[in-house]
Design a protein around this motif. Structure first.
Motif, mmCIF file in Angstrom:
data_model
loop_
_atom_site.group_PDB
_atom_site.id
_atom_site.type_symbol
_atom_site.label_atom_id
_atom_site.label_comp_id
_atom_site.label_asym_id
_atom_site.label_seq_id
_atom_site.Cartn_x
_atom_site.Cartn_y
_atom_site.Cartn_z
ATOM 1 N N ILE A 119 -32.760 -28.639 -48.433
ATOM 2 C CA ILE A 119 -33.347 -29.820 -47.804
ATOM 3 C C ILE A 119 -32.770 -31.099 -48.413
ATOM 4 O O ILE A 119 -32.433 -32.047 -47.694
ATOM 5 N N VAL B 250 -36.911 -33.348 -41.803
ATOM 6 C CA VAL B 250 -37.168 -31.991 -42.306
ATOM 7 C C VAL B 250 -37.507 -31.052 -41.155
ATOM 8 O O VAL B 250 -37.092 -29.887 -41.140
ATOM 9 N N GLY C 32 -31.603 -23.553 -41.667
ATOM 10 C CA GLY C 32 -32.921 -23.693 -42.278
ATOM 11 C C GLY C 32 -33.753 -22.439 -42.124
ATOM 12 O O GLY C 32 -34.373 -21.962 -43.078
#
Length: 325
Positions: free
Chosen positions: A54, A274, A283
């Motif tokens: 992240i 995010v 992710g």
């Protein structure tokens, strides 16, 4: 109105407009310097690995470096406290877990910060727990296991990763929900508990599912139930506890938060970016590597989760008199 008054009024309006523009410009300038992302656990774990992905992607997207700063200790309280007490300017954030965000306030008699000192930003992911049994036990699901434990034919011990862990709390919740005469056995982590389960030293273990997946898949242990609301994709044949009529919902989750009072534009920017990272193939793959389900959602969603989880585990912690200090 005379000309002097009109000129003064126009000047005031112009000043207000310029001030407003300046304020707007200031708000949208974040980040203008590196951002510290505190991880209150040692380097190398799942929370650390996810935080580094992240941080890297936020650095690339927002044009300033997001620096992961590992500050372990006291179940995550030390690092999280640094964020709670930081200047709420958006340059100190944390990627932490459900312990520091919800449970620890009841596990520790002395806490350096309160939940209200933290601003929820975004849920990153959650790892469901599994209740797994040795293959020597005839029960193939949790409902049958509980029936065996209640039959009075032998002692049924369930291991957990340690005092105050989510596995321990889930065990206490299971025991109170089913009223079964179960015996809890704390270990120092998931792996020692798994080792003793395979060696038949305990009849079952309740712990985050990550380390148990390959052993369930190859049949060395039996997945009695997962504690998520839906079946876990990595072990689709293991039913949920809820499916079996047992009200047990537990997971370890991790999220990004900041100090209370962090500007809303910072919260919204981090939340938006995010969420994009979590929806990406990269992710999702990173989270799945650690047995985690993808999170996401709004800051308000995370705030509600923190409140709800706090209330749920407060009752269990106080009823079982669990303390870590």
């Amino acid at each position: 109105m005379n000309r002097t008054y009109l000129a003064a009024l126009a000047a005031s309006a112009l000043l207000a407009a310029l001030t407003g523009c300046s304020s707007d410009k200031k708000e949208t300038a974040w980040p203008s310097k590196p951002v510290r992302l505190v991880v209150p656990f040692p380097a190398g774990g799942s929370t650390d690995a996810v935080s580094r992905l992240i941080a890297q992607r936020l650095s690339e997207k927002l044009g300033q470096q997001f620096v992961v700063d590992n500050r372990p200790g006291a179940g995550g309280n030390i690092g999280t406290d640094q964020v709670a007490k930081a200047d709420p300017d958006g340059y100190t954030l944390t990627l932490t877990t459900s312990g520091p965000l919800a449970n620890n306030q009841y596990l520790y008699q002395t806490m350096p910060y309160a939940q209200k000192d933290l601003a929820p930003i975004v849920l990153v992911g959650e790892i469901p727990l599994v209740i797994a049994a040795t293959d020597k036990i005839p029960a193939k699901d949790l409902k049958s296991f509980i029936a065996l434990a209640k039959s009075g034919q032998g002692t049924y011990a369930i291991g957990n990763p340690g005092n105050g862990t989510i596995g321990h709390l889930a065990f206490e919740l299971l025991k109170r929900t089913t009223q079964a005469p179960l015996q809890g056995v704390p270990y120092k982590g998931d792996v020692p508990a798994l080792t003793d389960l395979i060696g038949n030293s305990v009849q079952a273990v309740v712990a985050p599912i990550t380390a148990f997946i390959p052993y369930i898949k190859d049949g060395r242990i039996t997945g009695l139930a997962v504690t998520s609301k839906q079946r876990y994709p990595g072990t689709p044949n293991v039913p949920t506890a809820l499916e079996q009529g047992i009200d047990l919902d537990a997971s370890v989750w991790f999220a990004i938060a900041g100090p209370a009072g962090v500007p809303r534009n910072v919260v919204d920017t981090v939340n938006r970016e995010v969420n994009v990272i979590l929806k990406s193939d990269e992710g999702r793959a990173t989270l799945e590597q650690f047995g985690a389900l993808v999170g996401g959602g709004s800051p308000e969603d995370l705030g509600k989760l923190m409140t709800d989880e706090s209330a749920k585990w407060k009752r269990i912690i106080e009823a079982a008199n669990i303390r870590l200090d």
